[in-house]
Design a protein around this motif. Structure first.
Motif, PDB file in Angstrom:
ATOM      1  N   ARG A   2     -11.128  62.430  88.965  1.00  0.00           N
ATOM      2  CA  ARG A   2     -10.562  62.784  87.675  1.00  0.00           C
ATOM      3  C   ARG A   2     -11.665  63.234  86.732  1.00  0.00           C
ATOM      4  O   ARG A   2     -12.826  62.863  86.895  1.00  0.00           O
ATOM      5  CB  ARG A   2      -9.814  61.582  87.096  1.00  0.00           C
ATOM      6  N   PRO A   3     -11.334  64.014  85.693  1.00  0.00           N
ATOM      7  CA  PRO A   3     -12.354  64.576  84.809  1.00  0.00           C
ATOM      8  C   PRO A   3     -13.322  63.556  84.243  1.00  0.00           C
ATOM      9  O   PRO A   3     -14.510  63.813  84.139  1.00  0.00           O
ATOM     10  CB  PRO A   3     -11.510  65.226  83.705  1.00  0.00           C
ATOM     11  N   ASN A   4     -12.836  62.394  83.847  1.00  0.00           N
ATOM     12  CA  ASN A   4     -13.740  61.406  83.273  1.00  0.00           C
ATOM     13  C   ASN A   4     -14.200  60.368  84.280  1.00  0.00           C
ATOM     14  O   ASN A   4     -15.078  59.572  84.008  1.00  0.00           O
ATOM     15  CB  ASN A   4     -13.073  60.715  82.078  1.00  0.00           C
ATOM     16  N   GLY A   5     -13.564  60.347  85.452  1.00  0.00           N
ATOM     17  CA  GLY A   5     -14.030  59.493  86.530  1.00  0.00           C
ATOM     18  C   GLY A   5     -13.911  58.005  86.300  1.00  0.00           C
ATOM     19  O   GLY A   5     -14.591  57.241  86.970  1.00  0.00           O
ATOM     20  N   GLU A   6     -13.056  57.549  85.369  1.00  0.00           N
ATOM     21  CA  GLU A   6     -12.973  56.115  85.113  1.00  0.00           C
ATOM     22  C   GLU A   6     -12.622  55.308  86.356  1.00  0.00           C
ATOM     23  O   GLU A   6     -13.251  54.273  86.613  1.00  0.00           O
ATOM     24  CB  GLU A   6     -11.973  55.804  83.991  1.00  0.00           C
ATOM     25  N   PRO A   7     -11.636  55.737  87.176  1.00  0.00           N
ATOM     26  CA  PRO A   7     -11.339  54.953  88.378  1.00  0.00           C
ATOM     27  C   PRO A   7     -12.541  54.830  89.315  1.00  0.00           C
ATOM     28  O   PRO A   7     -12.773  53.780  89.913  1.00  0.00           O
ATOM     29  CB  PRO A   7     -10.196  55.727  89.037  1.00  0.00           C
ATOM     30  N   GLU A   8     -13.305  55.910  89.420  1.00  0.00           N
ATOM     31  CA  GLU A   8     -14.491  55.872  90.275  1.00  0.00           C
ATOM     32  C   GLU A   8     -15.572  54.969  89.681  1.00  0.00           C
ATOM     33  O   GLU A   8     -16.277  54.260  90.404  1.00  0.00           O
ATOM     34  CB  GLU A   8     -15.043  57.292  90.471  1.00  0.00           C
ATOM     35  N   SER A  19      -9.116  41.859  89.858  1.00  0.00           N
ATOM     36  CA  SER A  19      -8.277  41.785  88.656  1.00  0.00           C
ATOM     37  C   SER A  19      -8.995  42.442  87.489  1.00  0.00           C
ATOM     38  O   SER A  19     -10.206  42.270  87.306  1.00  0.00           O
ATOM     39  CB  SER A  19      -7.952  40.329  88.329  1.00  0.00           C
ATOM     40  N   ILE A  20      -8.238  43.201  86.692  1.00  0.00           N
ATOM     41  CA  ILE A  20      -8.804  43.942  85.564  1.00  0.00           C
ATOM     42  C   ILE A  20      -7.940  43.726  84.332  1.00  0.00           C
ATOM     43  O   ILE A  20      -6.720  43.881  84.382  1.00  0.00           O
ATOM     44  CB  ILE A  20      -8.884  45.450  85.865  1.00  0.00           C
ATOM     45  N   LEU A  21      -8.569  43.373  83.237  1.00  0.00           N
ATOM     46  CA  LEU A  21      -7.907  43.309  81.935  1.00  0.00           C
ATOM     47  C   LEU A  21      -8.319  44.562  81.175  1.00  0.00           C
ATOM     48  O   LEU A  21      -9.498  44.746  80.853  1.00  0.00           O
ATOM     49  CB  LEU A  21      -8.330  42.050  81.176  1.00  0.00           C
ATOM     50  N   GLU A  22      -7.349  45.434  80.914  1.00  0.00           N
ATOM     51  CA  GLU A  22      -7.642  46.716  80.268  1.00  0.00           C
ATOM     52  C   GLU A  22      -7.199  46.664  78.810  1.00  0.00           C
ATOM     53  O   GLU A  22      -6.012  46.644  78.500  1.00  0.00           O
ATOM     54  CB  GLU A  22      -6.925  47.855  80.987  1.00  0.00           C
ATOM     55  N   PHE A  23      -8.176  46.641  77.915  1.00  0.00           N
ATOM     56  CA  PHE A  23      -7.878  46.644  76.484  1.00  0.00           C
ATOM     57  C   PHE A  23      -7.718  48.079  75.993  1.00  0.00           C
ATOM     58  O   PHE A  23      -8.552  48.935  76.273  1.00  0.00           O
ATOM     59  CB  PHE A  23      -9.005  45.970  75.717  1.00  0.00           C
ATOM     60  N   GLY A  24      -6.649  48.325  75.217  1.00  0.00           N
ATOM     61  CA  GLY A  24      -6.407  49.666  74.687  1.00  0.00           C
ATOM     62  C   GLY A  24      -5.941  50.618  75.769  1.00  0.00           C
ATOM     63  O   GLY A  24      -6.444  51.736  75.888  1.00  0.00           O
ATOM     64  N   SER A  25      -4.936  50.210  76.527  1.00  0.00           N
ATOM     65  CA  SER A  25      -4.502  50.989  77.699  1.00  0.00           C
ATOM     66  C   SER A  25      -3.773  52.271  77.338  1.00  0.00           C
ATOM     67  O   SER A  25      -3.730  53.209  78.133  1.00  0.00           O
ATOM     68  CB  SER A  25      -3.584  50.134  78.575  1.00  0.00           C
ATOM     69  N   GLY A  26      -3.166  52.316  76.140  1.00  0.00           N
ATOM     70  CA  GLY A  26      -2.378  53.493  75.789  1.00  0.00           C
ATOM     71  C   GLY A  26      -1.213  53.664  76.749  1.00  0.00           C
ATOM     72  O   GLY A  26      -0.556  52.694  77.144  1.00  0.00           O
ATOM     73  N   VAL A  27      -0.977  54.902  77.183  1.00  0.00           N
ATOM     74  CA  VAL A  27       0.168  55.203  78.048  1.00  0.00           C
ATOM     75  C   VAL A  27      -0.138  54.989  79.529  1.00  0.00           C
ATOM     76  O   VAL A  27       0.693  55.263  80.383  1.00  0.00           O
ATOM     77  CB  VAL A  27       0.663  56.651  77.830  1.00  0.00           C
ATOM     78  N   GLY A  28      -1.344  54.509  79.830  1.00  0.00           N
ATOM     79  CA  GLY A  28      -1.671  54.211  81.224  1.00  0.00           C
ATOM     80  C   GLY A  28      -2.466  55.273  81.937  1.00  0.00           C
ATOM     81  O   GLY A  28      -2.483  55.316  83.172  1.00  0.00           O
ATOM     82  N   ARG A  29      -3.169  56.112  81.180  1.00  0.00           N
ATOM     83  CA  ARG A  29      -3.959  57.179  81.809  1.00  0.00           C
ATOM     84  C   ARG A  29      -4.931  56.630  82.844  1.00  0.00           C
ATOM     85  O   ARG A  29      -5.089  57.193  83.931  1.00  0.00           O
ATOM     86  CB  ARG A  29      -4.726  57.965  80.728  1.00  0.00           C
ATOM     87  N   VAL A  30      -5.583  55.524  82.527  1.00  0.00           N
ATOM     88  CA  VAL A  30      -6.515  54.902  83.472  1.00  0.00           C
ATOM     89  C   VAL A  30      -5.811  53.805  84.268  1.00  0.00           C
ATOM     90  O   VAL A  30      -6.113  53.582  85.443  1.00  0.00           O
ATOM     91  CB  VAL A  30      -7.736  54.327  82.725  1.00  0.00           C
ATOM     92  N   THR A  31      -4.848  53.148  83.643  1.00  0.00           N
ATOM     93  CA  THR A  31      -4.125  52.060  84.310  1.00  0.00           C
ATOM     94  C   THR A  31      -3.526  52.511  85.633  1.00  0.00           C
ATOM     95  O   THR A  31      -3.678  51.837  86.672  1.00  0.00           O
ATOM     96  CB  THR A  31      -2.967  51.553  83.411  1.00  0.00           C
ATOM     97  N   HIS A  32      -2.820  53.619  85.608  1.00  0.00           N
ATOM     98  CA  HIS A  32      -2.070  54.052  86.788  1.00  0.00           C
ATOM     99  C   HIS A  32      -2.964  54.329  87.997  1.00  0.00           C
ATOM    100  O   HIS A  32      -2.673  53.832  89.094  1.00  0.00           O
ATOM    101  CB  HIS A  32      -1.210  55.266  86.438  1.00  0.00           C
ATOM    102  N   GLN A 125     -12.326  68.915  70.196  1.00  0.00           N
ATOM    103  CA  GLN A 125     -12.750  68.370  71.483  1.00  0.00           C
ATOM    104  C   GLN A 125     -11.604  67.582  72.100  1.00  0.00           C
ATOM    105  O   GLN A 125     -10.859  66.894  71.397  1.00  0.00           O
ATOM    106  CB  GLN A 125     -13.957  67.442  71.306  1.00  0.00           C
ATOM    107  N   GLY A 126     -11.475  67.658  73.398  1.00  0.00           N
ATOM    108  CA  GLY A 126     -10.409  66.902  74.044  1.00  0.00           C
ATOM    109  C   GLY A 126     -10.340  67.194  75.524  1.00  0.00           C
ATOM    110  O   GLY A 126     -11.209  67.858  76.096  1.00  0.00           O
ATOM    111  N   ARG A 127      -9.278  66.677  76.132  1.00  0.00           N
ATOM    112  CA  ARG A 127      -9.096  66.847  77.563  1.00  0.00           C
ATOM    113  C   ARG A 127      -7.610  66.747  77.879  1.00  0.00           C
ATOM    114  O   ARG A 127      -6.843  66.140  77.137  1.00  0.00           O
ATOM    115  CB  ARG A 127      -9.872  65.788  78.353  1.00  0.00           C
ATOM    116  N   THR A 128      -7.234  67.342  78.989  1.00  0.00           N
ATOM    117  CA  THR A 128      -5.861  67.276  79.460  1.00  0.00           C
ATOM    118  C   THR A 128      -5.866  66.800  80.900  1.00  0.00           C
ATOM    119  O   THR A 128      -6.626  67.305  81.728  1.00  0.00           O
ATOM    120  CB  THR A 128      -5.163  68.646  79.368  1.00  0.00           C
ATOM    121  N   GLU A 129      -5.025  65.796  81.175  1.00  0.00           N
ATOM    122  CA  GLU A 129      -4.856  65.288  82.533  1.00  0.00           C
ATOM    123  C   GLU A 129      -3.372  65.174  82.809  1.00  0.00           C
ATOM    124  O   GLU A 129      -2.700  64.296  82.268  1.00  0.00           O
ATOM    125  CB  GLU A 129      -5.536  63.925  82.686  1.00  0.00           C
TER     126      GLU A 129
END
Length: 202
Positions: A2-8, A19-32, A125-129
Motif C-alpha cells: 500500500r502507498p503508506n505501507g502501514e501493514p508492512e 494483538s493490536i490496539l489501534e488508536f484513531g482508527s477512522g473508517v478502518g483504512r489500516v484496520t482492514h 497534500q493527500g492520498r487516495t486508497e
C-alpha cells in the motif's frame, strides 16, 4: 504494498497473529488490511459514524485519553500525527494511554511529522486508497512551530473534516515526551522517519 505501507511496517515489528490496539482508527483504512493479515485488532475512535465502517475488528468509541481496558496488547498504534497535538497535557494523555495498554516487551508504533517535514506541509497534500481519500484541506502557521490544519476524509459518498493544531517537535522533544510516559524511543521504522518504534522502559 500500500502507498503508506502501514501493514508492512506493523508486520515487521509485531508477531503474526498478534494483538493490536489501534488508536484513531477512522473508517478502518489500516484496520482492514491488518485484520486480513490475521492480527487481532481493537479499533478506537471518537466517531461512531466512522467506526460503523470498520469490519472484522472489535470497536470502541472513546477519546483515546479516556481508554482504560483491562488488558494489554502486543502493539499499540497511534497514527495520524496525533502525538503532535498542541497541548502538552493532551500529548501526555495520548502517550500514557499507549503505555498502559502495551504488554511488557511489546511495541508502540507512532506516526509523527519530523520537524523538517513541517516546512513542506501545504494544502492539497493527500492520498487516495480505493474509496478513501485523505487530503490536507488547509494549513497555517499561527505562531512559530504551531500550525492550525484541517483534514478532509472522503469515503465513498461520505465526507468528514477535522480541524486540529500541530506542534513542531524536535527528535529530543519527542524522546522526552515518550520518557515522561514510561516509553523509550527505540528507532525510526521508515526512511522518511515518519514512523517511530517506542518500547516500555519498565
Amino acid at each position: 504494498m500500500r502507498p503508506n505501507g502501514e501493514p508492512e511496517i506493523v508486520a515487521g515489528v509485531v508477531p503474526a497473529g498478534g494483538s493490536i490496539l489501534e488508536f484513531g482508527s477512522g473508517v478502518g483504512r489500516v484496520t482492514h488490511p491488518l485484520v486480513e493479515r490475521g492480527y487481532q485488532v481493537v479499533a478506537v475512535d471518537e466517531s461512531a459514524e466512522m467506526l460503523a465502517c470498520v469490519r472484522g475488528a472489535e470497536t470502541i468509541r472513546a477519546r483515546i485519553q479516556d481508554v482504560r481496558l483491562d488488558r494489554r496488547f502486543d502493539a499499540v498504534m497511534l497514527a495520524s500525527q496525533l502525538v503532535q497535538t498542541a497541548g502538552e497535557q493532551d500529548r501526555r494523555g495520548l502517550l500514557d494511554a499507549c503505555a498502559r495498554h502495551v504488554a511488557p516487551g511489546g511495541s508502540v508504533l507512532i506516526q509523527w511529522l519530523p520537524p523538517e517535514r513541517h516546512d513542506t506541509w501545504h494544502a492539497g497534500q493527500g492520498r487516495t486508497e480505493g474509496d478513501l481519500t485523505i487530503e490536507l484541506a488547509a494549513v497555517e502557521e499561527v505562531s512559530p512551530g504551531l500550525f492550525n490544519a484541517t483534514m478532509r476524509c472522503t469515503y465513498g459518498a461520505k465526507v468528514w473534516t477535522q480541524s486540529f493544531a500541530s506542534r513542531r517537535l524536535t527528535d529530543e522533544e519527542l524522546s522526552d515526551a515518550l520518557a515522561e510516559s514510561g516509553l523509550r524511543l527505540e528507532r525510526f521504522l521508515t526512511g522518511d522517519r515518519t514512523w517511530v518504534l517506542a518500547v516500555p522502559t519498565g
